[in-house]
Design an enzyme around this catalytic site. Structure first.
Site, PDB file in Angstrom:
ATOM      1  N   SER A 111      52.719   6.451  13.682  1.00 23.61           N
ATOM      2  CA  SER A 111      53.466   6.372  14.933  1.00 23.61           C
ATOM      3  C   SER A 111      54.117   7.710  15.248  1.00 23.61           C
ATOM      4  O   SER A 111      54.687   7.871  16.308  1.00 23.61           O
ATOM      5  CB  SER A 111      54.528   5.281  14.822  1.00 23.61           C
ATOM      6  OG  SER A 111      55.260   5.442  13.633  1.00 23.61           O
TER       7      SER A 111
ATOM      8  N   HIS B 208      46.778   4.346  17.408  1.00 23.98           N
ATOM      9  CA  HIS B 208      48.104   3.750  17.200  1.00 23.98           C
ATOM     10  C   HIS B 208      48.162   2.366  17.853  1.00 23.98           C
ATOM     11  O   HIS B 208      48.214   2.255  19.083  1.00 23.98           O
ATOM     12  CB  HIS B 208      49.161   4.695  17.780  1.00 23.98           C
ATOM     13  CG  HIS B 208      50.563   4.230  17.584  1.00 23.98           C
ATOM     14  ND1 HIS B 208      51.570   4.485  18.482  1.00 23.98           N
ATOM     15  CD2 HIS B 208      51.140   3.510  16.592  1.00 23.98           C
ATOM     16  CE1 HIS B 208      52.692   3.949  18.052  1.00 23.98           C
ATOM     17  NE2 HIS B 208      52.462   3.348  16.909  1.00 23.98           N
TER      18      HIS B 208
ATOM     19  N   GLU C 243      47.027   3.267  21.480  1.00 29.57           N
ATOM     20  CA  GLU C 243      47.215   4.643  21.910  1.00 29.57           C
ATOM     21  C   GLU C 243      46.258   5.524  21.099  1.00 29.57           C
ATOM     22  O   GLU C 243      46.258   5.449  19.871  1.00 29.57           O
ATOM     23  CB  GLU C 243      48.671   4.977  21.580  1.00 29.57           C
ATOM     24  CG  GLU C 243      49.242   6.154  22.207  1.00 29.57           C
ATOM     25  CD  GLU C 243      50.740   6.293  21.872  1.00 29.57           C
ATOM     26  OE1 GLU C 243      51.393   7.051  22.561  1.00 29.57           O
ATOM     27  OE2 GLU C 243      51.247   5.670  20.915  1.00 29.57           O
TER      28      GLU C 243
ATOM     29  N   ASN D 249      56.146   6.093  21.579  1.00 30.12           N
ATOM     30  CA  ASN D 249      57.398   6.290  20.840  1.00 30.12           C
ATOM     31  C   ASN D 249      58.258   7.428  21.381  1.00 30.12           C
ATOM     32  O   ASN D 249      59.473   7.435  21.179  1.00 30.12           O
ATOM     33  CB  ASN D 249      57.113   6.480  19.352  1.00 30.12           C
ATOM     34  CG  ASN D 249      56.772   5.151  18.703  1.00 30.12           C
ATOM     35  OD1 ASN D 249      57.253   4.106  19.150  1.00 30.12           O
ATOM     36  ND2 ASN D 249      55.940   5.170  17.688  1.00 30.12           N
TER      37      ASN D 249
HETATM   38  N1  3HC Z   1      51.486 -12.039  15.089  1.00 33.36           N
HETATM   39  C1  3HC Z   1      50.515 -12.653  15.798  1.00 33.36           C
HETATM   40  N2  3HC Z   1      50.764 -13.370  16.935  1.00 33.36           N
HETATM   41  C2  3HC Z   1      52.044 -13.468  17.346  1.00 33.36           C
HETATM   42  C3  3HC Z   1      53.104 -12.860  16.652  1.00 33.36           C
HETATM   43  C4  3HC Z   1      52.791 -12.125  15.474  1.00 33.36           C
HETATM   44  N3  3HC Z   1      53.747 -11.492  14.769  1.00 33.36           N
HETATM   45  N4  3HC Z   1      54.251 -13.145  17.300  1.00 33.36           N
HETATM   46  C5  3HC Z   1      53.914 -13.907  18.368  1.00 33.36           C
HETATM   47  N5  3HC Z   1      52.585 -14.089  18.398  1.00 33.36           N
HETATM   48  C6  3HC Z   1      51.824 -14.807  19.427  1.00 33.36           C
HETATM   49  C7  3HC Z   1      52.167 -16.269  19.463  1.00 33.36           C
HETATM   50  O1  3HC Z   1      51.388 -17.007  18.556  1.00 33.36           O
HETATM   51  C8  3HC Z   1      51.851 -16.622  20.920  1.00 33.36           C
HETATM   52  O2  3HC Z   1      50.441 -16.825  21.074  1.00 33.36           O
HETATM   53  P1  3HC Z   1      49.868 -17.907  22.166  1.00 33.36           P
HETATM   54  O3  3HC Z   1      50.270 -17.356  23.512  1.00 33.36           O
HETATM   55  O4  3HC Z   1      48.377 -17.858  21.940  1.00 33.36           O
HETATM   56  O5  3HC Z   1      50.516 -19.199  21.846  1.00 33.36           O
HETATM   57  C9  3HC Z   1      52.196 -15.341  21.686  1.00 33.36           C
HETATM   58  O6  3HC Z   1      52.189 -14.281  20.714  1.00 33.36           O
HETATM   59  C10 3HC Z   1      53.554 -15.429  22.336  1.00 33.36           C
HETATM   60  O7  3HC Z   1      54.484 -15.749  21.308  1.00 33.36           O
HETATM   61  P2  3HC Z   1      55.776 -16.656  21.502  1.00 33.36           P
HETATM   62  O8  3HC Z   1      55.537 -17.602  22.643  1.00 33.36           O
HETATM   63  O9  3HC Z   1      56.184 -17.217  20.191  1.00 33.36           O
HETATM   64  O10 3HC Z   1      56.923 -15.639  21.824  1.00 33.36           O
HETATM   65  P3  3HC Z   1      57.089 -14.642  23.022  1.00 33.36           P
HETATM   66  O11 3HC Z   1      56.498 -15.157  24.292  1.00 33.36           O
HETATM   67  O12 3HC Z   1      58.505 -14.286  22.969  1.00 33.36           O
HETATM   68  O13 3HC Z   1      56.217 -13.370  22.592  1.00 33.36           O
HETATM   69  C11 3HC Z   1      56.055 -11.258  21.599  1.00 33.36           C
HETATM   70  C12 3HC Z   1      56.399 -12.710  21.383  1.00 33.36           C
HETATM   71  C13 3HC Z   1      54.584 -11.114  22.004  1.00 33.36           C
HETATM   72  C14 3HC Z   1      56.291 -10.516  20.288  1.00 33.36           C
HETATM   73  C15 3HC Z   1      56.951 -10.712  22.783  1.00 33.36           C
HETATM   74  O14 3HC Z   1      58.294 -10.980  22.494  1.00 33.36           O
HETATM   75  C16 3HC Z   1      56.797  -9.231  23.018  1.00 33.36           C
HETATM   76  O15 3HC Z   1      55.874  -8.791  23.680  1.00 33.36           O
HETATM   77  N6  3HC Z   1      57.753  -8.429  22.480  1.00 33.36           N
HETATM   78  C17 3HC Z   1      57.710  -6.969  22.604  1.00 33.36           C
HETATM   79  C18 3HC Z   1      56.771  -6.421  21.574  1.00 33.36           C
HETATM   80  C19 3HC Z   1      56.686  -4.929  21.650  1.00 33.36           C
HETATM   81  O16 3HC Z   1      57.289  -4.264  22.470  1.00 33.36           O
HETATM   82  N7  3HC Z   1      55.886  -4.353  20.741  1.00 33.36           N
HETATM   83  C20 3HC Z   1      55.725  -2.924  20.640  1.00 33.36           C
HETATM   84  C21 3HC Z   1      56.631  -2.455  19.578  1.00 33.36           C
HETATM   85  S1  3HC Z   1      56.568  -0.701  19.435  1.00 33.36           S
HETATM   86  C22 3HC Z   1      55.302  -0.436  18.379  1.00 33.36           C
HETATM   87  O17 3HC Z   1      54.659  -1.323  17.866  1.00 33.36           O
HETATM   88  C23 3HC Z   1      55.067   0.993  18.043  1.00 33.36           C
HETATM   89  C24 3HC Z   1      55.559   1.333  16.666  1.00 33.36           C
HETATM   90  O18 3HC Z   1      55.009   2.575  16.298  1.00 33.36           O
HETATM   91  C25 3HC Z   1      57.065   1.409  16.577  1.00 33.36           C
END
Ligand code: 3HC
Length: 285
Positions: A119, A140, A152, A191
């Site tokens: 990242s 990424h 990315e 990031n």
């Molecule tokens: N693994 C796999 N699937 C997951 C999961 C996980 N950890 N968490 C949630 N899911 C799935 C669920 O099973 C559900 O699937 P479905 O629609 O088929 O039923 C779907 O995602 C939606 O989950 P929920 O209904 O339980 O919960 P939300 O609607 O709140 O969604 C989320 C959860 C997708 C994590 C949402 O909150 C989100 O998009 N959050 C932001 C995530 C984000 O910004 N990620 C980027 C982080 S930065 C990064 O990764 C870069 C690094 O370098 C720092």
């Protein structure tokens, strides 16, 4: 998909997610983690997630079985010698990643493409440790990998057009959407923008401007973000947020990237977010 086999190194949250999406796309997926028991734990997590998808009727039991069959745990890296693509998702440490790429360079066939899920670490620096910098690229993925659409792609200084095009086509064949960082600068695209935003939210908390729930509610309801910044920082891991903040601050040399002292304190306390049960919020383990 031109890539027929892939090797994933590091079976933590990110590596296991990457393995899951490749196997789901029908690619023969070798997985390896140097830590005892980590490969088994990663594979068992993938199986649990696939099981949930069967329960929700998102995939069939036959799809699940086919995906699981394509995941092959490796006991040594030598089993990666014939794979078309290697993606490392190990600890964010330049020395450890460089050593790994040097070793892979002696094991893998000359055509194998090397990708890093880093990242924040320079792809150019990792590539320079190998005899194939033109075949080294940044891929990424976002957390949680099976859900997030974005990958990315980062072009190191020496990444060839052929390597870039093949990785872009691979990402598309996975059903994900690529974006390209044309320059290999700290934080790339996501990031570089995300981490200063999360860090600023910690300043808002430290300065007593608002409570965590109000900070998160403000950004969720005011800016349509799925998670508020403090909730997201807990999800990403506060140690990871701090580490990336430090890299941005050190390597870009601008005080606007200085890590918030409260973020430093939380990490010192071992409050790393969801994974330790406490960050800006408390979680039931
Ligand atoms: N693994 C796999 N699937 C997951 C999961 C996980 N950890 N968490 C949630 N899911 C799935 C669920 O099973 C559900 O699937 P479905 O629609 O088929 O039923 C779907 O995602 C939606 O989950 P929920 O209904 O339980 O919960 P939300 O609607 O709140 O969604 C989320 C959860 C997708 C994590 C949402 O909150 C989100 O998009 N959050 C932001 C995530 C984000 O910004 N990620 C980027 C982080 S930065 C990064 O990764 C870069 C690094 O370098 C720092």
């Amino acid at each position: 998909m031109k890539i027929k086999s892939v090797g994933i190194i590091g079976l933590g949250q990110m590596g296991a997610g990457i393995a899951q999406v490749f196997a789901t796309a029908g690619v023969s997926t070798y997985v390896y983690d140097a830590q005892a028991g980590a490969t088994e734990k990663g594979v068992s997590g993938i199986k649990k997630r696939l099981e949930r998808l069967v329960e929700k009727a998102t995939i069939s039991a036959a799809d699940r079985d086919q995906t699981v069959k394509l995941i092959q745990p490796a006991s040594t890296l030598t089993e990666f010698k014939a794979v078309d693509l290697v993606i490392e998702a190990i600890v964010e440490n330049t020395e450890i990643k460089t050593k790994l790429f040097k070793e892979l360079d002696t094991i893998c066939k000359p055509e194998t493409i090397f990708a890093s899920n880093t990242s924040s670490i320079s792809i150019t620096k990792l590539a320079a440790a190998t005899s194939r910098p033109e075949k080294t690229v940044g891929m990424h993925f976002m957390n949680p990998v099976p859900v997030m659409k974005l990958v990315e792609l980062i072009r190191g200084l020496q990444t060839s057009d052929a390597t870039y095009t093949l990785t872009k086509e691979t990402v598309e064949a996975l059903g994900k959407v690529p974006v390209t960082a044309k320059q290999d600068f700290p934080g790339f695209i996501v990031n570089r923008i995300l981490i200063p935003m999360l860090n600023e939210a910690v300043y808002v908390l430290m300065e007593g401007i608002a409570d965590p729930t109000d900070i998160d509610q403000a950004m969720k309801l005011g800016c349509n973000q799925p998670m508020g910044p403090l909730e997201l920082a807990d999800f990403v891991g506060l140690d990871t947020c701090l580490y990336i903040s430090q890299i941005l601050h050190r390597e870009l040399g601008d005080s606007k990237y200085r890590p918030c002292p409260l973020l430093v304190k939380y990490v010192e306390a071992g409050w790393l977010g969801r994974k330790t049960g406490r960050g800006f919020y408390q979680y039931n383990q």
